[in-house]
Design an enzyme around this catalytic site. Structure first.
Site, mmCIF file in Angstrom:
data_model
loop_
_atom_site.group_PDB
_atom_site.id
_atom_site.type_symbol
_atom_site.label_atom_id
_atom_site.label_comp_id
_atom_site.label_asym_id
_atom_site.label_seq_id
_atom_site.Cartn_x
_atom_site.Cartn_y
_atom_site.Cartn_z
ATOM 1 N N ASP A 248 0.869 -1.171 0.000
ATOM 2 C CA ASP A 248 0.000 0.000 0.000
ATOM 3 C C ASP A 248 0.917 1.234 0.000
ATOM 4 O O ASP A 248 2.141 1.134 0.090
ATOM 5 C CB ASP A 248 -0.982 -0.013 1.181
ATOM 6 C CG ASP A 248 -2.223 0.842 0.874
ATOM 7 O OD1 ASP A 248 -2.155 1.697 -0.028
ATOM 8 O OD2 ASP A 248 -3.249 0.672 1.550
HETATM 9 C C1 BGC Z 1 -5.092 3.204 -0.008
HETATM 10 C C2 BGC Z 1 -5.263 2.133 -1.065
HETATM 11 C C3 BGC Z 1 -5.174 2.750 -2.436
HETATM 12 C C4 BGC Z 1 -3.862 3.478 -2.569
HETATM 13 C C5 BGC Z 1 -3.621 4.086 -3.941
HETATM 14 C C6 BGC Z 1 -3.865 4.058 -0.262
HETATM 15 O O1 BGC Z 1 -3.811 5.142 0.593
HETATM 16 O O2 BGC Z 1 -5.015 2.598 1.258
HETATM 17 O O3 BGC Z 1 -6.495 1.477 -0.877
HETATM 18 O O4 BGC Z 1 -5.311 1.753 -3.414
HETATM 19 O O5 BGC Z 1 -3.814 4.499 -1.606
HETATM 20 O O6 BGC Z 1 -4.438 5.160 -4.172
#
Ligand code: BGC
Length: 730
Positions: A280
């Site tokens: 993530d």
């Molecule tokens: C979130 C993810 C997301 C990623 C990309 C993160 O902050 O937890 O769910 O896919 O950002 O945008």
């Protein structure tokens, strides 16, 4: 569980999940192509494949694309931009390896569907699959190959803002919808012009954040992990999901983005996963904050060896892997394995043959009438009728309606959290939808009353005036889109601002009061539950929120949604879930039992609950075997009859309880559901099959077992009602 002559008789079974299906198109012939590429790649090019950045529009990013030292970008959208960046990689870089473009296509790309929790309330996997298919078609045509969805985190705590992004609290419903979404995104061929690779997230346990506070620590026993939190991920992998995202949370002391048990032992070794894992956002860098890595180099090594192949926006792999390989701390073999997994997905996506998207296609597929029709169907099937005293709903189209509340005419809020490329201008609000459906638009008069948050009551007066001039007051209250989703947890899950005060004043006007709740989570509304004549949960319904709500309000569509989460009366009840354990002192009126002094322990509305404009009766429960062996299957059937006056859909639910086992078992577990359409007076026999996949659990040694003993089974309209039967496993 029965004991025979003191010997525990249990059958240990391989979970059916372990027969993991392959990612669509996968065959071993692909490995030869990867070998040939790996043989030519420099270390810098290999590490480049493990990097994933947002933006793609800086000189630095363009240079990396041209040098072949970046594998992927996110948040680069549209045929023009993605094709331009892709051209740099494909035409200028030494080995012409294409870039994979990722994006959070969570509930639609341009045609925004209801938020995922709302979609889950439809209990309609076929429709959810179609909605994901629409999102995939729009995204791929716009140059996106990879969506960061489905989000399959089990959530038992509505304080957690990200409950809006998932399918709720139940592993069976969650697993069914996870697989449906993966099929919808990926289809049978990842290289097709209308499909994208799925990224199942957030692996794993993220939804169990302590206190419902986003990113917080989680403690989940291995049994609960395997019985409750892992099944949706396993189902998604089993459906062929190409990638997973490792979560932010600390899981039992080992952060999920550096967790060899979940990432390697379970995902790769037990499930046979062949795709790749992306971290993530900076979750590898955050290993320093978690305090398990002293520096970036250690974080890089821990994450890579645990099984995270791609570093999202973290610069940790970029800054440290080359050094670590030089020093011999990280092996070339470990780097090669990570690169192999990423190239595998790029090959399966057909990016080496067709790296570009067709700008003409992009124009043709966005927001088509067919896409909007599916969005409307999805939105109306997701609406849950929570209360309908004296059948006040549906309303006649000539009713004089006062539509009051801050969300009645809000476009932006209907898009909900993660609205991707959705635009407010494409939303039809509730006011617009209801006015268009009313026999005369003038029958519907709107007043905002107040804002979603804040203390300003200056709009109450106009709202009361509108209410006095109406036949029925419809209050549209709840949460704005930014009150749920990432980093949007709430400690107080009542209606924000002065909305409840507005509803109380409206009730005092004395006209029949219908409350429409629009929110990303269940909202604690004990007063409204007692005092409103009717309550509809409309979530955040997407671009077609208005027409869908009008369909339900006026009875053109008979509501059929059922809650995918238990609905608390008060925040002090959470975590709250229907599949709880009985305890040694089950809840009763007695003092020394599992109860509160001040509130009931039961939810306001139970998991699986939702009313209809008709009534359904359940009868003739038949379990076709009284006894069977642990490997056998049985059929359980019941007859469902529409005893009311209008046609409708019922979601028939089957629950079981293993009455005595070697470890404590939940008081109820959903193991099947079917949507059935019945005309007035019509009956249908609904059948379910129960076998090893439904009847087992993880024992004290975390083996999946089906144990001998008595099981109860219920078929009914929700998790608290139903007709009961039983059978025994020998
Ligand atoms: C979130 C993810 C997301 C990623 C990309 C993160 O902050 O937890 O769910 O896919 O950002 O945008």
């Amino acid at each position: 569980m029965k004991r025979r002559s003191g010997i525990v008789v249990a059958v240990i079974l391989l979970l059916p999940l372990m027969l993991a299906a392959q990612i669509p198109g996968y065959g071993t012939d692909i490995e030869g192509k990867i070998d040939a590429l790996l043989a030519q790649m420099t270390l810098a090019e290999k590490i480049g494949q493990l990097k994933h950045y947002t933006g793609g529009d800086s000189e630095e990013h363009r240079q990396m694309a041209a040098d072949g030292t970046v594998g992927s970008f996110l948040n680069v959208t549209g045929a023009g931009k993605t094709n331009a960046l892709q051209k740099l990689a494909v035409e200028n870089s030494r080995l012409h390896i294409p870039i994979i473009f990722g994006q959070d296509v969570i509930h639609g790309y341009k045609t925004i569907f209801p938020i995922p929790l709302a979609e889950a309330a439809s209990w309609n996997p076929e429709l959810v699959e179609r909605a994901a298919g629409v999102a995939a078609r729009e995204a791929r045509a716009s140059g996106i190959h990879w969506t960061f969805a489905p989000m399959v985190d089990i959530a038992r705590d509505p304080r957690w803002g990200r409950i809006a992004e998932g399918s709720g609290e139940d592993p069976h419903l969650g697993a069914t919808l996870a697989a449906a979404r993966v099929r919808g995104f990926q289809g049978m061929d990842l290289s097709a012009a209308d499909r994208v690779a799925a990224c199942v997230k957030h692996y794993v346990g993220y939804g169990a954040a302590e206190g419902g506070r986003d990113y917080n620590t989680t403690e989940i026993s291995e049994r609960t992990l395997r019985d409750i939190y892992l099944p949706p991920f396993a189902a998604a992998v089993n459906a062929g999901a190409a990638t997973l995202m490792s979560a932010f949370n600390d899981l039992n002391g080992i952060p999920a983005s550096a967790n060899p048990f979940t990432l390697t032992e379970v995902l790769r070794n037990e499930w046979g996963f062949k795709g790749f894992v992306v971290s993530d956002w900076n979750s590898i860098g955050e290993l320093l904050n978690h305090g398990i890595a002293a520096d970036g180099a250690e974080a890089a090594r821990l994450a890579l060896y645990a099984g995270v192949e791609m570093d999202m926006e973290g610069r940790i792999y970029r800054n440290h892997l080359a050094d670590l390989v030089d020093k011999g701390t990280v092996s070339t073999a470990a780097i090669d394995e990570a690169v192999r997994r990423i190239l595998r997905i790029k090959l399966l996506l057909g990016l080496f043959d067709q790296p570009y998207t067709d700008p003409l296609l992009e124009k043709q597929v966005l927001l088509t009438p067919e896409n909007l029709m599916i969005a409307r169907q999805m939105a109306r099937e997701s609406i849950v009728l929570l209360k309908n005293d004296k059948n006040i709903l549906p309303l006649s189209k000539s009713t004089k309606i006062a539509l009051i509340g801050p969300l009645a005419d809000s476009k932006q809020d209907m898009l909900g959290t993660w609205s991707c490329m959705g635009e407010a201008k494409d939303v039809i609000t509730l006011l617009q939808g209801i006015q268009a459906a009313a026999s005369k638009p003038g029958h519907v008069v709107a007043a905002k009353g107040c804002s979603v948050t804040g203390n300003d009551r200056s709009g109450f007066k106009a709202a009361m005036q509108a209410a006095k001039n109406s036949d029925v007051v419809v209050a549209v209250v709840g949460e704005s889109a930014d009150l749920s989703g990432e980093a949007s947890s709430r400690a107080d899950i009542t209606l924000p601002g002065v909305q409840e005060a507005l509803v109380k004043e409206l009730a005092a006007v004395g006209k029949p009061l219908v409350v429409i709740l629009l929110a990303g989570r269940p909202v604690a509304i004990p007063w409204i539950a007692d005092h409103a004549a009717a309550i509809l949960m409309g979530w955040h319904g997407g671009v077609q929120a208005g027409p869908a709500m009008a369909d339900v309000l006026f009875g053109d569509y008979n509501p059929s949604g059922k809650l995918p989460v238990s609905w608390p009366r008060v925040v002090g009840q959470v975590p709250l879930y229907y599949n709880y354990k009985n305890t040694g002192r089950p809840t009763s009126e007695q003092k020394y039992t599992t109860r509160y002094l001040d509130w009931p322990v039961t939810p306001q509305y139970v998991f699986g609950f939702g009313k209809s404009y008709t009534q359904f009766a359940y009868s003739h429960l038949v379990v076709d075997k009284n006894e069977m062996g642990p490997q056998a299957t049985l059929t359980c059937s019941a007859v469902v009859t529409n005893t009311g006056r209008v046609a409708g859909d019922e979601i028939v639910q089957l629950y079981i309880r293993d009455m005595a086992a070697s470890v404590t078992r939940p008081v109820k577990e959903l193991k099947g559901f079917k949507r059935v359409h019945l005309k007035p007076g019509e009956s249908r026999k609904i059948e379910f099959t129960l076998g090893p996949a439904e009847l087992g659990f993880h024992d004290a040694d975390h083996r999946y077992v089906v144990e001998p003993g008595l099981f109860k089974v219920w078929v009914g309209p929700n998790s608290a009602e139903g007709i009961e039967g039983q059978f025994t496993i020998r």
